[in-house]
Each structure stands twice: as structure tokens, then as C-alpha cells.
Design a protein around this motif. Structure first.
Motif, PDB file in Angstrom:
ATOM      1  N   LEU A   1       0.672  -1.647  -0.018  1.00  0.00           N
ATOM      2  CA  LEU A   1      -0.279   0.280   0.145  1.00  0.00           C
ATOM      3  C   LEU A   1       0.620   0.903  -0.558  1.00  0.00           C
ATOM      4  O   LEU A   1       0.341   2.421   0.220  1.00  0.00           O
ATOM      5  CB  LEU A   1      -0.889  -0.548   1.355  1.00  0.00           C
ATOM      6  N   HIS A   2       1.632   0.796  -0.334  1.00  0.00           N
ATOM      7  CA  HIS A   2       2.412   2.573  -0.111  1.00  0.00           C
ATOM      8  C   HIS A   2       3.590   2.282  -0.966  1.00  0.00           C
ATOM      9  O   HIS A   2       5.255   1.178  -0.688  1.00  0.00           O
ATOM     10  CB  HIS A   2       3.394   2.375   1.589  1.00  0.00           C
ATOM     11  N   MET A   3       3.752   3.188  -2.061  1.00  0.00           N
ATOM     12  CA  MET A   3       5.515   2.538  -2.864  1.00  0.00           C
ATOM     13  C   MET A   3       5.574   3.899  -3.839  1.00  0.00           C
ATOM     14  O   MET A   3       4.122   4.467  -3.922  1.00  0.00           O
ATOM     15  CB  MET A   3       5.396   1.510  -4.043  1.00  0.00           C
TER      16      MET A   3
ATOM     17  N   ASP B   1       2.176   8.754  -4.343  1.00  0.00           N
ATOM     18  CA  ASP B   1       3.188   8.984  -5.118  1.00  0.00           C
ATOM     19  C   ASP B   1       3.005  10.583  -4.539  1.00  0.00           C
ATOM     20  O   ASP B   1       1.182  10.978  -3.778  1.00  0.00           O
ATOM     21  CB  ASP B   1       3.478   9.316  -6.537  1.00  0.00           C
ATOM     22  N   HIS B   2       4.527  11.423  -4.311  1.00  0.00           N
ATOM     23  CA  HIS B   2       4.107  12.395  -3.407  1.00  0.00           C
ATOM     24  C   HIS B   2       3.490  13.822  -3.913  1.00  0.00           C
ATOM     25  O   HIS B   2       3.837  13.933  -5.396  1.00  0.00           O
ATOM     26  CB  HIS B   2       5.408  13.111  -3.414  1.00  0.00           C
ATOM     27  N   ASN B   3       2.313  14.388  -3.513  1.00  0.00           N
ATOM     28  CA  ASN B   3       1.861  15.314  -4.311  1.00  0.00           C
ATOM     29  C   ASN B   3       1.476  15.077  -5.224  1.00  0.00           C
ATOM     30  O   ASN B   3       1.044  16.149  -6.087  1.00  0.00           O
ATOM     31  CB  ASN B   3       2.020  16.699  -4.002  1.00  0.00           C
TER      32      ASN B   3
ATOM     33  N   GLU C   1      -2.361   8.309  -3.196  1.00  0.00           N
ATOM     34  CA  GLU C   1      -1.387   9.176  -3.227  1.00  0.00           C
ATOM     35  C   GLU C   1      -0.760   9.933  -1.708  1.00  0.00           C
ATOM     36  O   GLU C   1      -1.610   9.696  -0.436  1.00  0.00           O
ATOM     37  CB  GLU C   1      -1.953  10.817  -3.340  1.00  0.00           C
ATOM     38  N   GLU C   2       0.646  10.112  -1.576  1.00  0.00           N
ATOM     39  CA  GLU C   2       0.985  10.169  -0.229  1.00  0.00           C
ATOM     40  C   GLU C   2       1.784  12.159  -0.065  1.00  0.00           C
ATOM     41  O   GLU C   2       2.143  12.261  -0.442  1.00  0.00           O
ATOM     42  CB  GLU C   2       2.541  10.194  -0.184  1.00  0.00           C
ATOM     43  N   VAL C   3       0.401  12.611   0.356  1.00  0.00           N
ATOM     44  CA  VAL C   3      -0.236  14.018   0.344  1.00  0.00           C
ATOM     45  C   VAL C   3       1.344  14.803   2.354  1.00  0.00           C
ATOM     46  O   VAL C   3       1.495  14.248   2.634  1.00  0.00           O
ATOM     47  CB  VAL C   3      -0.975  14.699   0.656  1.00  0.00           C
TER      48      VAL C   3
ATOM     49  N   ASN D   1       4.615  15.021   8.785  1.00  0.00           N
ATOM     50  CA  ASN D   1       2.986  14.926   8.360  1.00  0.00           C
ATOM     51  C   ASN D   1       3.028  14.443   6.690  1.00  0.00           C
ATOM     52  O   ASN D   1       2.487  15.089   6.669  1.00  0.00           O
ATOM     53  CB  ASN D   1       2.608  16.360   8.888  1.00  0.00           C
ATOM     54  N   HIS D   2       3.134  13.357   6.667  1.00  0.00           N
ATOM     55  CA  HIS D   2       3.034  12.337   5.589  1.00  0.00           C
ATOM     56  C   HIS D   2       1.547  12.182   5.789  1.00  0.00           C
ATOM     57  O   HIS D   2       1.359  11.154   6.706  1.00  0.00           O
ATOM     58  CB  HIS D   2       3.790  11.577   5.083  1.00  0.00           C
ATOM     59  N   LEU D   3       0.749  12.166   4.831  1.00  0.00           N
ATOM     60  CA  LEU D   3      -0.402  11.924   4.664  1.00  0.00           C
ATOM     61  C   LEU D   3      -0.621  10.707   3.643  1.00  0.00           C
ATOM     62  O   LEU D   3      -0.329  10.885   2.346  1.00  0.00           O
ATOM     63  CB  LEU D   3      -1.161  12.502   4.853  1.00  0.00           C
TER      64      LEU D   3
ATOM     65  N   ALA E   1       1.597   8.469   7.428  1.00  0.00           N
ATOM     66  CA  ALA E   1       2.496   7.901   7.189  1.00  0.00           C
ATOM     67  C   ALA E   1       3.340   7.975   8.397  1.00  0.00           C
ATOM     68  O   ALA E   1       3.267   8.904   8.865  1.00  0.00           O
ATOM     69  CB  ALA E   1       3.180   7.871   5.776  1.00  0.00           C
ATOM     70  N   HIS E   2       4.244   6.476   8.542  1.00  0.00           N
ATOM     71  CA  HIS E   2       5.819   6.762   8.803  1.00  0.00           C
ATOM     72  C   HIS E   2       5.718   7.763  10.393  1.00  0.00           C
ATOM     73  O   HIS E   2       6.287   8.389  10.230  1.00  0.00           O
ATOM     74  CB  HIS E   2       6.775   6.639   8.228  1.00  0.00           C
ATOM     75  N   PRO E   3       4.515   6.815  11.290  1.00  0.00           N
ATOM     76  CA  PRO E   3       4.684   8.025  12.090  1.00  0.00           C
ATOM     77  C   PRO E   3       5.664   9.056  13.255  1.00  0.00           C
ATOM     78  O   PRO E   3       5.572   9.222  13.370  1.00  0.00           O
ATOM     79  CB  PRO E   3       3.297   7.265  13.013  1.00  0.00           C
TER      80      PRO E   3
ATOM     81  N   ALA F   1       5.189  -0.838   2.307  1.00  0.00           N
ATOM     82  CA  ALA F   1       6.878  -1.225   2.245  1.00  0.00           C
ATOM     83  C   ALA F   1       7.720   1.043   2.017  1.00  0.00           C
ATOM     84  O   ALA F   1       8.700   0.614   2.153  1.00  0.00           O
ATOM     85  CB  ALA F   1       7.567  -1.553   0.279  1.00  0.00           C
ATOM     86  N   ASP F   2       6.679   1.768   1.220  1.00  0.00           N
ATOM     87  CA  ASP F   2       7.647   2.780   1.190  1.00  0.00           C
ATOM     88  C   ASP F   2       8.782   2.814   0.154  1.00  0.00           C
ATOM     89  O   ASP F   2       9.642   2.941   0.515  1.00  0.00           O
ATOM     90  CB  ASP F   2       7.975   3.057   2.053  1.00  0.00           C
ATOM     91  N   ALA F   3       8.213   1.712  -1.003  1.00  0.00           N
ATOM     92  CA  ALA F   3       9.209   1.399  -1.788  1.00  0.00           C
ATOM     93  C   ALA F   3       9.636   2.401  -2.915  1.00  0.00           C
ATOM     94  O   ALA F   3       8.640   3.117  -3.397  1.00  0.00           O
ATOM     95  CB  ALA F   3       8.723   0.461  -3.048  1.00  0.00           C
TER      96      ALA F   3
END
Ligand SMILES: [Zn+2]
Ligand SMILES: [Zn+2]
Length: 355
Positions: free
Chosen positions: A8-10, A40-42, A65-67, A77-79, A112-114, A197-199
Motif C-alpha cells: 500500500l505504499h510505493m 506518489d508524493h503530491n 497519493e501521499e500528501v 506529516n505525510h498522509l 504514514a511513517h508516524p 514498503a515505502d518502496a
């Protein structure tokens, strides 16, 4: 219920990842995944959700999306947003408004990654979540592959070692993240845990050594989120996406570290007199609630109530246990791998509410 293995995270080439959607999907198919959500970021890319197929295997790629607020100093603060129908990065300046907007767009917000340590030797900042006053998020990323790497890697020599032997990295969610989750759960609401993963598949240069660190393929065989859905994947992207987002919203899921051994087949359910509950669901306490835990392998298994260990079993594949107290119950499993006791399975809770 049907089990789907999801990552769920790449990141793709649309932000700072080094793979295209198609190449990442191929790697995920080979690794045995059923679902991937790119984050993807933003940037939110509409219209890319699709199936990929190889022989009998099928994978659904969903775009999320990762915002984060690019103007914030320092960066925090990544969401992660799943299932929203629109671009959300314009709301990044106010974390609460961002979560509200994600919810209004039919999406789910996950922190994300708290807890995310800095890795100054590689110029990597601490990207923890700090705005804990927010409400309305669906859950947190309990186990993030990159945060854990930043936690174990201290210098270039470590970097070189882990670049060649990534299987030595993962040991479990960071303890402050686990504590944060238990603390959030103790406030009475539901908080869904996912793994990510945050791949990125970044090329790394260490003096004369050039290597793609942690290729997608490696990530897809390690920390995944296993989801339970009423049906297997079908032929309609819209229906399947809704089914997957629904499982995430409910928390019908566990986080599994699939590298030492596949975690597929794990299950944690509860039975009362007239009711049953899956992970993520609520059940009302009647005379007694019987938990059933099924493990793919006989390893150390811990039942946790309200953040405290309640019971430990070793070398059992099938466990039943009766409880008579309300509380938030969850399961942790540990496995011996490469000379260390490592986190293997972290279930979402079953919420036993007072009658
Ligand atoms: Zn991030
Ligand atoms: Zn990320």
C-alpha cells in the motif's frame, strides 16, 4: 472471506521512485501480490487503475497519493490517501482540513511513517507525524520499511551491508509506533493498522559501489498488508476497488512480514453466543467471547489486551481462548529468522465492547 495480499505504499517515476506503474505491477505479480496501491508524493493520477495479468495470476493496481506540505519547515506529516476521487495536495497546509477533504472525496486517510528517525549520514530528515490533534483518519502505517531502515542504519558501512543484505533489516514495527497505536486505541475509537514498503528502488552510490537499493521486488516479498474481502478479485475495477477500500476502512486486515515465511493463512476471529467478528470488527461481550487464532506456522503468538500482553503461546498453529472482559484485543506473532526474533504478524484488533 477471501485473503488478498496488498502493498500500500510505493513511489513511481511520477515522484521520487524509479519504476513505472507497469514495471512495478510486473514485479508485484512475480512476488505473488494481488493488490498494489501507488502513493506518489503530491500527485494523483486519474484513470490508471487497472488489472495486470500473468498466466493465472491477476493483480489490481490502484492509484492513491501521499500528501505533505512542501512549504512546511521542518518537513513532517505525510498522509497516505486511498480511494479519494481527486487531487488533494492543495489542502496539505492544514492536516485536519486535508483529512476532512480526503474523507469528503470518498477516500481514507492513513498517517504514514508516524515515527520516522532521521538518517543524517544520507541526508534523510525525520519525517514523523507531529500533528496528533487531528481526528477522522482511518488508521496509521504501523510498520514502514523505510523508517525501519533509517532506524537500523547509522553510517555508510551499515548502508553498504543492508544494500546487499536487506533481509537483515526488518525486525518489527518501531516500538514508539506500536505504543502510539495502543495509545490511540485506548481512546475508544477504531484505528486501523497497515504495513507499507515505502518502496522507491533508489539507485545508491557508495564510493565505487552502485546498486539499486531495495528494489520493488524485495519490498513486495517483505512487509505487506493482508486484506479480507467477501469476494476474490473480479473483472470490474470499480467494484474491486470499492471492496478493497472497504476492507481497509473496516480494518479487516493484518500486517505480515512475508520474507521469513508467507503469513498467508493467518486468522484471528471472535465468536460470541450469536455473533462473530473478524479483525477490525466489534463484538458485544455476552457470557464469554471465544477467540480463534490460526497461524501458518507454529511460532510465538501473543494476545494483547489494551496494549498489555495477556497470554503467550509457543509452537501452536491453532489456538482458542475465552475472554470475559471488554477491551481491544490484538495478536502479535514472532518468528526466528537469520539469528534474530523478528516480528512476523500484527493483526488488527477485535473490539470487545461491554454489553
Ligand atoms: Zn513519506
Ligand atoms: Zn512514501
Amino acid at each position: 472471506m477471501n485473503e488478498l495480499i496488498a502493498n500500500l505504499h510505493m513511489h513511481t517515476t511520477y515522484s521520487d521512485g524509479h519504476g513505472t506503474h507497469a514495471s512495478i505491477a510486473q514485479a508485484a505479480l512475480k512476488a505473488g501480490l494481488d493488490v498494489i496501491i501507488t502513493t506518489d508524493h503530491n500527485i494523483f493520477i486519474n484513470g490508471l487503475d487497472q488489472y495486470f495479468q500473468e498466466d493465472e495470476r491477476k493483480l489490481l493496481l490502484i492509484v492513491g497519493e501521499e500528501v505533505h506540505d512542501v512549504l512546511r519547515d521542518p518537513q513532517k506529516n505525510h498522509l497516505l490517501v486511498y480511494g479519494a476521487s481527486k487531487e488533494l495536495c492543495t489542502f496539505a497546509g492544514d492536516p485536519q482540513n486535508l483529512i476532512n477533504q480526503a474523507n469528503m472525496a470518498g477516500g481514507l486517510a492513513f498517517i504514514a511513517h508516524p515515527v520516522d528517525p532521521a538518517l543524517m549520514a544520507f541526508g534523510e530528515e525525520n519525517l514523523s507525524w507531529v500533528s496528533w490533534e487531528v481526528k477522522g483518519f482511518a488508521g496509521i502505517e504501523l510498520w514502514n520499511g523505510l523508517s525501519e531502515l533509517k532506524n537500523v542504519m547509522h553510517n555508510y558501512l551499515d548502508g553498504l551491508f543492508y544494500a546487499f543484505f536487506p533481509q537483515f533489516i526488518a525486525q518489527g514495527p518501531l516500538l514508539p509506533t506500536l505504543q502510539r497505536w495502543d495509545d490511540l486505541l485506548s481512546r475508544g475509537g477504531k484505528v486501523v493498522a497497515i504495513g507499507g514498503a515505502d518502496a522507491h528502488a533508489l539507485p545508491m552510490h557508495l564510493g565505487p559501489v552502485k546498486r539499486t537499493i531495495f528494489p520493488y521486488d524485495y519490498h513486495f516479498r517483505s512487509i505487506n498488508t493482508h486484506l479480507f474481502t467477501p469476494e476474490p478479485l473480479g473483472n470490474d475495477v470499480y467494484t474491486d476497488r470499492r471492496m478493497i477500500i472497504d476492507a481497509l476502512r473496516q480494518g479487516r486486515a493484518f500486517v505480515g512480514y512475508d520474507l521469513p515465511a508467507s503469513t498467508k493463512g493467518f486468522n484471528f476471529t471472535a465468536r460470541g453466543r450469536n455473533q462473530t467478528a473478524w479483525m477490525g470488527e466489534e463484538i458485544t461481550l455476552d457470557e464469554g467471547i471465544t477467540f480463534q487464532i490460526r497461524l501458518p506456522l507454529a511460532v510465538e503468538c501473543r494476545l494483547i489486551r489494551d496494549g498489555q500482553p495477556l497470554k503467550v503461546w509457543r509452537e501452536r498453529e491453532f489456538i482458542t481462548h475465552i475472554v470475559n472482559q471488554p477491551g481491544v484485543y490484538r495478536v502479535e506473532c514472532y518468528i526466528q529468522f537469520l539469528g534474530k526474533r523478528r516480528g512476523w504478524i500484527f493483526s488488527n484488533p477485535i473490539y470487545v465492547r461491554p454489553s
